[in-house]
Write an enzyme that holds these catalytic residues in place. Structure first.
Site, PDB file in Angstrom:
ATOM      1  N   ILE A 287      46.131  44.303  41.158  1.00  0.00           N
ATOM      2  CA  ILE A 287      45.800  43.562  39.940  1.00  0.00           C
ATOM      3  C   ILE A 287      46.093  44.405  38.716  1.00  0.00           C
ATOM      4  CG2 ILE A 287      43.934  42.452  38.651  1.00  0.00           C
ATOM      5  CD1 ILE A 287      42.593  41.948  41.441  1.00  0.00           C
TER       6      ILE A 287
ATOM      7  N   THR B 150      36.647  42.493  35.944  1.00  0.00           N
ATOM      8  CA  THR B 150      36.941  41.426  36.896  1.00  0.00           C
ATOM      9  C   THR B 150      37.090  42.007  38.300  1.00  0.00           C
ATOM     10  OG1 THR B 150      39.316  41.613  36.428  1.00  0.00           O
ATOM     11  CG2 THR B 150      38.083  39.971  35.173  1.00  0.00           C
TER      12      THR B 150
ATOM     13  N   ARG C  31      34.631  44.698  40.519  1.00  0.00           N
ATOM     14  CA  ARG C  31      33.364  44.630  41.236  1.00  0.00           C
ATOM     15  C   ARG C  31      32.257  45.136  40.323  1.00  0.00           C
ATOM     16  NH1 ARG C  31      35.643  41.659  44.005  1.00  0.00           N
ATOM     17  NH2 ARG C  31      35.971  41.668  46.285  1.00  0.00           N
TER      18      ARG C  31
ATOM     19  N   ASP D 291      32.985  39.256  34.566  1.00  0.00           N
ATOM     20  CA  ASP D 291      33.122  38.201  35.573  1.00  0.00           C
ATOM     21  C   ASP D 291      32.393  38.594  36.852  1.00  0.00           C
ATOM     22  OD1 ASP D 291      34.290  35.636  36.346  1.00  0.00           O
ATOM     23  OD2 ASP D 291      35.465  36.817  37.776  1.00  0.00           O
TER      24      ASP D 291
ATOM     25  N   GLU E 260      24.703  40.534  41.657  1.00  0.00           N
ATOM     26  CA  GLU E 260      25.403  39.301  41.311  1.00  0.00           C
ATOM     27  C   GLU E 260      24.734  38.124  42.021  1.00  0.00           C
ATOM     28  OE1 GLU E 260      29.819  39.394  40.752  1.00  0.00           O
ATOM     29  OE2 GLU E 260      29.748  37.927  42.411  1.00  0.00           O
TER      30      GLU E 260
ATOM     31  N   HIS F 212      31.990  34.823  38.323  1.00  0.00           N
ATOM     32  CA  HIS F 212      32.957  35.297  39.319  1.00  0.00           C
ATOM     33  C   HIS F 212      34.049  34.260  39.558  1.00  0.00           C
ATOM     34  CE1 HIS F 212      33.206  38.360  42.849  1.00  0.00           C
ATOM     35  NE2 HIS F 212      34.412  37.916  42.532  1.00  0.00           N
TER      36      HIS F 212
ATOM     37  N   ALA G 160      37.362  34.657  38.182  1.00  0.00           N
ATOM     38  CA  ALA G 160      38.712  35.175  37.922  1.00  0.00           C
ATOM     39  C   ALA G 160      39.636  35.033  39.127  1.00  0.00           C
ATOM     40  CB  ALA G 160      38.644  36.639  37.493  1.00  0.00           C
TER      41      ALA G 160
END
Length: 337
Positions: A167, A246, A248, A271, A276, A295, A297
């Site tokens: 990414i 985006t 963790r 994100d 979470e 979350h 993305a």
């Protein structure tokens, strides 16, 4: 009797419906024998016992149970797992690796929407769009607040990318669309020539943080990267800078982020968080300079079919005896998500 290898799709029902429409099921059926029931969300039901004894190939995704020793014993002929999602950490086991079973994943395909989301966030961060939208609810018709969040614009910006991952590499390439952009990359494992070829400059984290207008995180979640962004790192960021995560949530020290964002000095677009979702009492919910998304993305809805296509492509190569494009080996898990 079919000469095609026996295969089974293993994932939750919603994922199966999203990822395998009639077109993809038809393509899959042209390569393997799916039997009467091509899909299951459990490997433990007695009705599957005979089927599992003959299964050679699994296509998995979200909701697949761990492939532990007990389940693997029920699948003595299993030789390959094509994962139609990102990380395989949640279901692989030492026993699976010991048996020499081939594993692939859809991480490359999943990197596309995450990089797109991140690039869009970087552009909006240059305009402080998210934060100003929140401020509008307070100031309403009084537009005097527009200049309170720092200089606006996307020309001549410095973008800092933490982690030259699948990414991260895509993000470096995408930001080259911005005029006069400087893209700095921090990754102790990256090749400086590869970073340069993508359009970035390899630097240390300590060099990146104080000069970046936007800092975006794309490192893997490992014991060594937990809370890699904490008090010192946040305090070293320039005024009005934006932190995007985006990757963790565990990469950022949540308590330190709450404290730093409460000053209003920096903006955070998250994100992912740790935990979470965040607990209801977290101060991050009420801060106008913090943007929280659930979350989203990564691949969602129709985007997930891109990962199915990638798995089917590799399955086709596997059956033809060709090298695989997205094979995962045990050693990879030490450096990747």
């Amino acid at each position: 009797m079919s000469l095609k290898p026996q295969a089974l799709l293993v994932m939750n029902s919603g994922t199966f419906a999203d990822q395998f429409d009639s077109t993809r099921l038809e393509r899959l059926a042209g390569m393997v024998d799916l039997g009467d029931e091509p899909w299951t969300d459990s490997l433990d039901v007695p009705e599957l016992a005979e089927r599992l004894e003959e299964v050679e190939i699994l296509l998995t995704s979200w909701g697949v149970p761990q492939l532990n020793a007990e389940r693997l014993e029920r699948m003595p002929k299993l030789r390959a797992v094509f994962h139609c999602a990102g990380t395989v950490r949640s279901f692989v086991s030492e026993e699976l690796w010991d048996r020499g079973i081939t594993v692939t994943n859809g991480a490359d395909a999943n990197a596309i929407p995450v990089a797109e989301f991140t690039f869009a966030s970087i552009v909006l961060a240059g305009k402080k769009a998210h934060v100003l939208a929140n401020d509008a609810r307070t100031f309403r018709a009084d537009w005097s607040y527009i200049g309170d969040r720092g200089e606006l614009g996307n020309i001549g910006r410095v973008v800092g990318v933490i982690g030259f991952s699948r990414i991260g590499r895509r993000v470096v390439q995408l930001v080259q669309q911005l005029q006069d952009v400087t893209c700095l990359v921090s990754d102790p494992h990256a090749d400086p020539l590869e970073v340069a070829a993508a359009g970035g400059t390899l630097v240390t984290l300590q060099e990146l943080l104080p000069v970046s207008d936007v800092v975006t995180i794309h490192a893997p979640a490992l014991p060594s990267t937990r809370n890699m962004i904490s008090t010192a790192e946040l305090q070293s960021m320039k005024d009005h800078a934006t932190l995007i995560n985006t990757a963790r949530g565990s990469l950022v020290d949540t308590a330190a982020l709450e404290k730093e964002c409460a000053t209003g000095r920096i903006t955070a677009l998250l994100d992912v968080t740790e935990p979470e979702p965040l607990p209801a009492e977290s101060t991050l919910y009420s801060l106008p300079n913090v943007i929280l998304t659930p979350h989203i993305a990564g691949s969602l809805g129709t985007e997930t079919r891109r990962m199915s296509d990638a798995a089917l492509d590799d399955l086709e190569r596997y059956l033809a005896g060709k090298d695989l494009l997205a094979q995962v080996v045990h050693a990879d898990l030490g450096l990747s998500a």
